[in-house]
Write an enzyme that holds these catalytic residues in place. Structure first.
Site, PDB file in Angstrom:
ATOM      1  N   LYS A 134      -7.409  -8.666 -25.565  1.00 26.51           N
ATOM      2  CA  LYS A 134      -8.562  -8.632 -25.529  1.00 26.51           C
ATOM      3  C   LYS A 134      -9.060  -9.526 -24.228  1.00 26.51           C
ATOM      4  CE  LYS A 134     -11.062 -12.569 -27.419  1.00 26.51           C
ATOM      5  NZ  LYS A 134     -11.846 -13.159 -26.653  1.00 26.51           N
ATOM      6  N   ASN A 135      -8.319 -10.622 -23.872  1.00 32.65           N
ATOM      7  CA  ASN A 135      -8.729 -11.366 -22.707  1.00 32.65           C
ATOM      8  C   ASN A 135      -8.333 -10.800 -21.333  1.00 32.65           C
ATOM      9  OD1 ASN A 135     -10.169 -13.017 -24.524  1.00 32.65           O
ATOM     10  ND2 ASN A 135      -8.428 -14.693 -24.703  1.00 32.65           N
TER      11      ASN A 135
ATOM     12  N   ARG B  83     -19.679 -13.898 -24.279  1.00 31.74           N
ATOM     13  CA  ARG B  83     -19.187 -14.960 -23.376  1.00 31.74           C
ATOM     14  C   ARG B  83     -18.633 -14.518 -21.929  1.00 31.74           C
ATOM     15  NH1 ARG B  83     -18.930 -19.995 -21.997  1.00 31.74           N
ATOM     16  NH2 ARG B  83     -17.067 -20.723 -20.826  1.00 31.74           N
TER      17      ARG B  83
ATOM     18  N   CYS C 205     -18.460 -16.776 -28.304  1.00 28.35           N
ATOM     19  CA  CYS C 205     -17.848 -18.052 -29.534  1.00 28.35           C
ATOM     20  C   CYS C 205     -18.238 -19.435 -28.815  1.00 28.35           C
ATOM     21  CB  CYS C 205     -16.230 -17.901 -29.366  1.00 28.35           C
ATOM     22  SG  CYS C 205     -15.756 -16.763 -30.938  1.00 28.35           S
TER      23      CYS C 205
ATOM     24  N   ARG D  83     -19.202 -25.053 -23.371  1.00 24.88           N
ATOM     25  CA  ARG D  83     -18.004 -24.167 -22.309  1.00 24.88           C
ATOM     26  C   ARG D  83     -18.821 -24.026 -21.020  1.00 24.88           C
ATOM     27  NH1 ARG D  83     -15.875 -19.427 -25.973  1.00 24.88           N
ATOM     28  NH2 ARG D  83     -14.097 -19.442 -24.233  1.00 24.88           N
ATOM     29  N   PRO D  84     -18.809 -25.043 -20.326  1.00 17.96           N
ATOM     30  CA  PRO D  84     -19.189 -25.089 -18.789  1.00 17.96           C
ATOM     31  C   PRO D  84     -18.665 -24.041 -18.115  1.00 17.96           C
ATOM     32  CG  PRO D  84     -17.761 -26.970 -19.081  1.00 17.96           C
ATOM     33  CD  PRO D  84     -17.700 -26.368 -20.517  1.00 17.96           C
TER      34      PRO D  84
ATOM     35  N   GLN E 126     -16.697 -24.470 -12.757  1.00 17.91           N
ATOM     36  CA  GLN E 126     -15.851 -24.139 -11.667  1.00 17.91           C
ATOM     37  C   GLN E 126     -16.199 -22.674 -11.058  1.00 17.91           C
ATOM     38  OE1 GLN E 126     -13.457 -26.624 -10.845  1.00 17.91           O
ATOM     39  NE2 GLN E 126     -15.132 -27.555 -11.668  1.00 17.91           N
TER      40      GLN E 126
ATOM     41  N   ASP F 179      -5.871 -21.001 -28.446  1.00 20.17           N
ATOM     42  CA  ASP F 179      -6.277 -19.909 -29.264  1.00 20.17           C
ATOM     43  C   ASP F 179      -5.226 -19.542 -30.589  1.00 20.17           C
ATOM     44  OD1 ASP F 179      -8.274 -19.222 -27.494  1.00 20.17           O
ATOM     45  OD2 ASP F 179      -7.335 -17.581 -26.560  1.00 20.17           O
TER      46      ASP F 179
ATOM     47  N   ARG G  27     -14.106  -9.293 -33.122  1.00 20.63           N
ATOM     48  CA  ARG G  27     -14.055  -9.439 -31.657  1.00 20.63           C
ATOM     49  C   ARG G  27     -12.827  -9.395 -31.153  1.00 20.63           C
ATOM     50  NH1 ARG G  27     -16.880 -14.216 -29.797  1.00 20.63           N
ATOM     51  NH2 ARG G  27     -16.267 -13.239 -27.782  1.00 20.63           N
TER      52      ARG G  27
END
Ligand code: EPU
Length: 417
Positions: free
Chosen positions: A22-23, A92, A116, A121-122, A125, A304, A396
């Site tokens: 997925k990622n 996201r 999520c 979650r900034p 960067q 994860d 997801r």
């Protein structure tokens, strides 16, 4: 709304085949818009996040044909369209549209990401990287506006080795002028996968998988065909489920090297592991040792898998300590596991877990991996039915979860709430 119903207590037995990551997928799909001709992605997972991404690309004017595990993306007629709202808000990882659009059009307007939210979650960067490349970045009414006359290669030192920032900078820099060097880059396998796709498209990227990545900008990228790496988090989840149910499962279509931190920990617990070229067998037993686990950036133990691992550690003897050094507060699964009778307390960034039997209960998945943890917990409980709501989160990240678990002998079904 649906919920998962689980009557546990059956050892999982058989073979499960893991789909594409997925990622990776949700970075590779936006990467395709940097090309001038068709990109074909194979081994694509069938997930709601992938569906949202194909919607985003279609909104830009790309032609997307998705059949089974293959997606063909023709980006030749895409246009620079502002996307302050719409599908970008559902995901996201729509932050990758910032790097991809900036790389292709030198401008983008992207609504701030959803997804999520287990803790703030900034994306500072990512923005630091875009600005270093010469873009002006502003936040206007909840949408990020990016604009550059031209993107120029430069050296960027990341304060935290962020997966998202590393990939986003690679996307923007692939078509910039000159060389970009990312220092303290993230080293996750998904980053290598994105660099491999970009290189097949004609980019010149070296060092992906190490902390220094060098991107030599090129003026144009072309289409190609790419097969997505297996999902190491899905694989790890099934490995953990196999052990938690004291089963015997062959997890197929994995890269065992990606699983090393987990396999080492499982072996330390006394769980049998057999490694083959592209598969791993997990052999559960009646008693496991407690262990301490630290979730870190790759190649450390994956954050994860921290929530699923919590469920496994409830099945070990004695007290285990599981700390997350990537996200300090990713413990939304804990109160739900406690409702199932688990003895867990959270102290700072650690969960202290005392092994013991769990009971069936009605629980709610508050995020994707918390959901996986609750499913695993439910699979260990033989008396009563565990009900897991919040299935939309689980969908997801896990395709064919119910059918895969049923093939392994689990008594799991979906029910409309
Ligand atoms: N961070 C910052 N500033 C930034 C970016 C990150 O401070 O600009 C911090 C984060 O708050 C966190 C750490 O850096 O403490 C690492 O975050 P990272 O950027 O690496 O995470 P991400 O790219 O947002 C991806 C995965 C996550 C996974 C993390 C860590 C995607 C779409 N998401 O997120 O996956 O947990 O890397 O490996 O690739 C999941 O699949 O369940 C999931 C949440």
């Amino acid at each position: 709304m649906e919920k998962l119903m689980i009557t546990g207590g059956r050892p999982l037995q058989g073979t499960v085949s893991i789909s594409g990551a997925k990622n990776s997928a949700i970075a590779l799909i936006p990467a395709a818009i940097l090309a001038e001709s068709e990109v074909i992605l194979d081994n694509l997972p069938l997930l709601s996040d992938v569906a949202v991404y194909s919607e985003i690309l279609e909104e830009l004017g790309a032609t997307v044909a998705w059949e089974g595990s293959q997606m063909r993306i023709d980006p030749s007629s895409i246009k620079s369209i502002p996307m302050p709202n719409g599908p970008v808000k559902k995901l996201r990882a729509s932050y990758y549209m910032m790097g991809a659009m900036l790389g292709r059009f030198k401008e983008a307007i992207i609504g701030l990401p959803g997804g999520c939210n287990f803790e703030p979650r900034p994306i500072d960067q990512h923005i630091k990287g875009f600005e270093a490349l010469g873009a002006t970045v502003t936040n206007e009414h909840g949408a990020i506006h990016l604009h550059a006359k031209e993107l120029r290669g430069t050296k960027i030192y990341l304060d935290v080795s962020s997966v998202g920032a590393t990939i986003n900078i690679m996307l923007a820099a692939a078509r910039a002028k000159g060389a970009t060097i990312i220092e303290n880059a993230a080293k996750e396998p998904e980053i290598i996968d994105v660099a491999t796709l970009l290189n097949s498209m004609g980019a010149i990227i070296k060092g992906a998988g190490t902390e220094t990545i060098r991107i030599e900008g090129v003026s144009e990228l072309h289409g190609c065909r790419h097969s997505i790496i297996p999902d190491r988090i899905q694989a790890g989840t099934y490995m953990i489920a196999a052990a938690a149910t004291r089963g015997n499962v062959l997890i197929d279509n994995v890269i065992p090297k990606h699983m090393e931190a987990l396999t080492a920990k499982m072996q330390e617990m006394g769980i049998g592991i057999e490694e083959y070229d592209e598969s791993i067998r997990v052999l559960g037993s009646s008693s496991y040792e407690h262990v301490d686990v630290k979730a870190l950036v790759y190649p450390g133990f994956a954050t994860d898998l921290q929530s699923p691992m919590t469920s496994l550690l409830t099945q070990a003897q004695g007290v285990s300590v599981l700390s997350d050094f990537v996200y300090s507060n990713r413990f939304k699964h804990v109160p739900e596991l406690v409702r199932m009778g688990a003895k867990i307390r959270v102290e700072g960034r650690s969960a202290i877990i005392e092994g013991g039997k769990l009971n069936a209960a009605k629980v709610k998945a508050a995020d994707l991996r918390a959901g996986a943890a609750l499913v695993i917990a439910g699979l260990t409980v033989s008396e009563g039915v565990t009900e897991v709501s919040g299935v939309e989160y689980i969908d997801r990240g896990y395709d064919h979860l119910v059918s895969n678990l049923r093939l392994l002998g689990a008594d799991v079904w979906r029910q409309t709430e």
